[in-house]
Design a protein around this motif. Sequence first.
Motif, PDB file in Angstrom:
ATOM      1  N   LEU A  53     -30.071   1.039  -5.617  1.00  0.00           N
ATOM      2  CA  LEU A  53     -30.616   0.154  -4.579  1.00  0.00           C
ATOM      3  C   LEU A  53     -31.981  -0.390  -4.993  1.00  0.00           C
ATOM      4  CD1 LEU A  53     -28.551   2.081  -3.017  1.00  0.00           C
ATOM      5  CD2 LEU A  53     -29.906   1.564  -0.998  1.00  0.00           C
ATOM      6  N   ILE A  54     -32.801   0.514  -5.526  1.00  0.00           N
ATOM      7  CA  ILE A  54     -34.163   0.136  -5.908  1.00  0.00           C
ATOM      8  C   ILE A  54     -34.136  -0.812  -7.113  1.00  0.00           C
ATOM      9  CG2 ILE A  54     -36.426   1.012  -6.596  1.00  0.00           C
ATOM     10  CD1 ILE A  54     -35.415   1.911  -3.780  1.00  0.00           C
ATOM     11  N   VAL A  55     -33.310  -0.457  -8.113  1.00  0.00           N
ATOM     12  CA  VAL A  55     -33.184  -1.318  -9.299  1.00  0.00           C
ATOM     13  C   VAL A  55     -32.680  -2.691  -8.867  1.00  0.00           C
ATOM     14  CG1 VAL A  55     -32.117  -1.571 -11.577  1.00  0.00           C
ATOM     15  CG2 VAL A  55     -32.717   0.706 -10.747  1.00  0.00           C
ATOM     16  N   GLY A  56     -31.773  -2.709  -7.878  1.00  0.00           N
ATOM     17  CA  GLY A  56     -31.196  -3.954  -7.376  1.00  0.00           C
ATOM     18  C   GLY A  56     -32.228  -4.906  -6.802  1.00  0.00           C
ATOM     19  N   ILE A  57     -33.121  -4.387  -5.947  1.00  0.00           N
ATOM     20  CA  ILE A  57     -34.093  -5.285  -5.312  1.00  0.00           C
ATOM     21  C   ILE A  57     -35.110  -5.793  -6.332  1.00  0.00           C
ATOM     22  CG2 ILE A  57     -35.803  -3.580  -4.484  1.00  0.00           C
ATOM     23  CD1 ILE A  57     -35.863  -5.268  -1.844  1.00  0.00           C
ATOM     24  N   VAL A  58     -35.463  -4.948  -7.308  1.00  0.00           N
ATOM     25  CA  VAL A  58     -36.413  -5.375  -8.347  1.00  0.00           C
ATOM     26  C   VAL A  58     -35.783  -6.447  -9.238  1.00  0.00           C
ATOM     27  CG1 VAL A  58     -37.730  -4.632 -10.376  1.00  0.00           C
ATOM     28  CG2 VAL A  58     -37.681  -3.190  -8.328  1.00  0.00           C
ATOM     29  N   ALA A  59     -34.556  -6.165  -9.717  1.00  0.00           N
ATOM     30  CA  ALA A  59     -33.863  -7.123 -10.590  1.00  0.00           C
ATOM     31  C   ALA A  59     -33.582  -8.428  -9.847  1.00  0.00           C
ATOM     32  CB  ALA A  59     -32.563  -6.515 -11.107  1.00  0.00           C
ATOM     33  N   GLY A  60     -33.173  -8.312  -8.574  1.00  0.00           N
ATOM     34  CA  GLY A  60     -32.895  -9.495  -7.756  1.00  0.00           C
ATOM     35  C   GLY A  60     -34.129 -10.359  -7.572  1.00  0.00           C
ATOM     36  N   ALA A  61     -35.275  -9.695  -7.310  1.00  0.00           N
ATOM     37  CA  ALA A  61     -36.535 -10.436  -7.112  1.00  0.00           C
ATOM     38  C   ALA A  61     -36.972 -11.128  -8.408  1.00  0.00           C
ATOM     39  CB  ALA A  61     -37.625  -9.486  -6.625  1.00  0.00           C
ATOM     40  N   LEU A  62     -36.774 -10.456  -9.537  1.00  0.00           N
ATOM     41  CA  LEU A  62     -37.121 -11.077 -10.824  1.00  0.00           C
ATOM     42  C   LEU A  62     -36.277 -12.332 -11.055  1.00  0.00           C
ATOM     43  CD1 LEU A  62     -37.490  -7.927 -13.140  1.00  0.00           C
ATOM     44  CD2 LEU A  62     -39.320  -9.489 -12.416  1.00  0.00           C
ATOM     45  N   TYR A  63     -34.976 -12.221 -10.766  1.00  0.00           N
ATOM     46  CA  TYR A  63     -34.086 -13.383 -10.920  1.00  0.00           C
ATOM     47  C   TYR A  63     -34.447 -14.482  -9.916  1.00  0.00           C
ATOM     48  CZ  TYR A  63     -29.955 -16.329 -10.591  1.00  0.00           C
ATOM     49  OH  TYR A  63     -29.122 -17.416 -10.553  1.00  0.00           O
ATOM     50  N   GLY A  64     -34.653 -14.078  -8.663  1.00  0.00           N
ATOM     51  CA  GLY A  64     -34.923 -15.050  -7.594  1.00  0.00           C
ATOM     52  C   GLY A  64     -36.194 -15.859  -7.809  1.00  0.00           C
ATOM     53  N   ASN A  65     -37.144 -15.277  -8.536  1.00  0.00           N
ATOM     54  CA  ASN A  65     -38.417 -15.965  -8.742  1.00  0.00           C
ATOM     55  C   ASN A  65     -38.555 -16.611 -10.117  1.00  0.00           C
ATOM     56  OD1 ASN A  65     -40.452 -15.385  -6.328  1.00  0.00           O
ATOM     57  ND2 ASN A  65     -39.092 -13.633  -6.549  1.00  0.00           N
ATOM     58  N   THR A  66     -37.499 -16.514 -10.934  1.00  0.00           N
ATOM     59  CA  THR A  66     -37.574 -17.134 -12.260  1.00  0.00           C
ATOM     60  C   THR A  66     -36.392 -18.072 -12.529  1.00  0.00           C
ATOM     61  OG1 THR A  66     -36.498 -15.164 -13.192  1.00  0.00           O
ATOM     62  CG2 THR A  66     -38.906 -15.254 -13.321  1.00  0.00           C
ATOM     63  N   LEU A  67     -35.164 -17.577 -12.317  1.00  0.00           N
ATOM     64  CA  LEU A  67     -33.976 -18.332 -12.716  1.00  0.00           C
ATOM     65  C   LEU A  67     -33.153 -18.875 -11.557  1.00  0.00           C
ATOM     66  CD1 LEU A  67     -32.805 -15.801 -15.462  1.00  0.00           C
ATOM     67  CD2 LEU A  67     -34.035 -17.938 -15.852  1.00  0.00           C
ATOM     68  N   ALA A  69     -33.301 -21.334  -9.648  1.00  0.00           N
ATOM     69  CA  ALA A  69     -33.042 -22.783  -9.635  1.00  0.00           C
ATOM     70  C   ALA A  69     -31.743 -23.126 -10.358  1.00  0.00           C
ATOM     71  CB  ALA A  69     -34.203 -23.526 -10.287  1.00  0.00           C
ATOM     72  N   GLY A  70     -31.329 -22.271 -11.278  1.00  0.00           N
ATOM     73  CA  GLY A  70     -30.095 -22.513 -12.021  1.00  0.00           C
ATOM     74  C   GLY A  70     -28.838 -22.125 -11.261  1.00  0.00           C
ATOM     75  N   MET A  71     -28.994 -21.428 -10.139  1.00  0.00           N
ATOM     76  CA  MET A  71     -27.838 -21.014  -9.338  1.00  0.00           C
ATOM     77  C   MET A  71     -27.388 -22.176  -8.445  1.00  0.00           C
ATOM     78  SD  MET A  71     -27.584 -17.844  -6.589  1.00  0.00           S
ATOM     79  CE  MET A  71     -28.109 -18.770  -5.141  1.00  0.00           C
ATOM     80  N   PRO A  72     -26.076 -22.499  -8.398  1.00  0.00           N
ATOM     81  CA  PRO A  72     -25.613 -23.587  -7.522  1.00  0.00           C
ATOM     82  C   PRO A  72     -26.050 -23.371  -6.073  1.00  0.00           C
ATOM     83  CG  PRO A  72     -23.848 -22.871  -8.980  1.00  0.00           C
ATOM     84  CD  PRO A  72     -24.984 -21.910  -9.183  1.00  0.00           C
ATOM     85  N   ALA A  73     -26.548 -24.420  -5.448  1.00  0.00           N
ATOM     86  CA  ALA A  73     -27.118 -24.304  -4.086  1.00  0.00           C
ATOM     87  C   ALA A  73     -26.119 -23.765  -3.085  1.00  0.00           C
ATOM     88  CB  ALA A  73     -27.650 -25.666  -3.638  1.00  0.00           C
TER      89      ALA A  73
END
Length: 360
Positions: A53-67, A69-73
């Motif tokens: 759970l903890i690894v998930g929120i950290v990894a998700g936040a890293l993706y959400g704040n860097t990449l 924009a590349g995810m289809p809206a």
Amino acid sequence: MSQSHTLSPAPGTAATGASHGQLNGILFVGLFAAAVTRLASLPAIAGLGVSPLIVGIVAGALYGNTLRAGMPAHWAAGVNFSARKLLRIAVAFFGLRVSLQEIAQVGLPGLAVSVLVVVSTLAVGVWVGMKLFKLDRDTAILTAAGSAICGAAAVLAFESTLQSKPEKSAVAVGSVVLFGTLAMFVYPIAYHAGWLPLDTLGVGLFFGGTIHEVAQVVGAASNVSLEATHVATIVKMTRVMLLVPVLLALGLWFARRGSHAAAGSHGHAPRKVAVPWFALGFLGCVIVNSLHVLPAVATQTMNAVDTFALTMAMTALGIETQIAQVRKAGPRALATGLILFVWLCTGGLAITWAVERLAG
């Protein structure tokens, strides 16, 4: 003379596209959570007592704040589903980890320590967060709940009831991770140094009654003894059980405040009682688990699936979290978490010592 006709989408086409987008978003979060689960199982991370759970929120936040924009809206709907609806379902099934028989094993001392620690920690956390550090209500409640009840799972359950923003959950989870991990190392050192005036039962009550996450409780108590680990785990699950009454009380409190606010203004209906259905689902799962109607293999499988669903929810919350928003409340929320950690160490020890003396 020819007329030009504008082609409009066939009925249901837009809806089908939206549902495909949502499904793709859910699948994306699922694949992300699968990678996270694999990462969390690596010895270096698992050895720290850090759950997926903890690894998930950290990894998700890293993706959400860097990449992100590349995810289809149109996948955003699937991410939102995972962070909201899937989360509620997963919290309900978390109840399959608790049984009333286990709670009865530690009896009144275990229940007394759990109740006193949860109530006092919630009160201290909300007061310190809002009054001392001027946190908003939701961040203060989430930080207090994570420390008081069951770490990240409690933050998720309260986030669902409060309907707060993802970054507030991220801040609260950050506090739980930091101080829960610290407790996992500090508590066994304090025990072996002879600083805890408690016997094995008392150590189990203290560890289970005051450490944040279930994995952290097991990690810390396993450095003492098998008996202490058993008691600590049961006391911890007793604290998890208290999630239901606390959430119901929170719903009633909000409803009363909403009614008072409506009474003082015109044109607004009184707020209805927000009974969190997933809390009742949690209670139902506890009862099912206590009746032993499910084979052990089925329960273990459902718990594994539930952990994965919670990891998906945490990953989705991370993806929706904006670091800039976290930065605003971060230091004050961590300061609140630090005071709660000190309270759990000192106040929790005093509560455990007093309860054991009265029970003895």
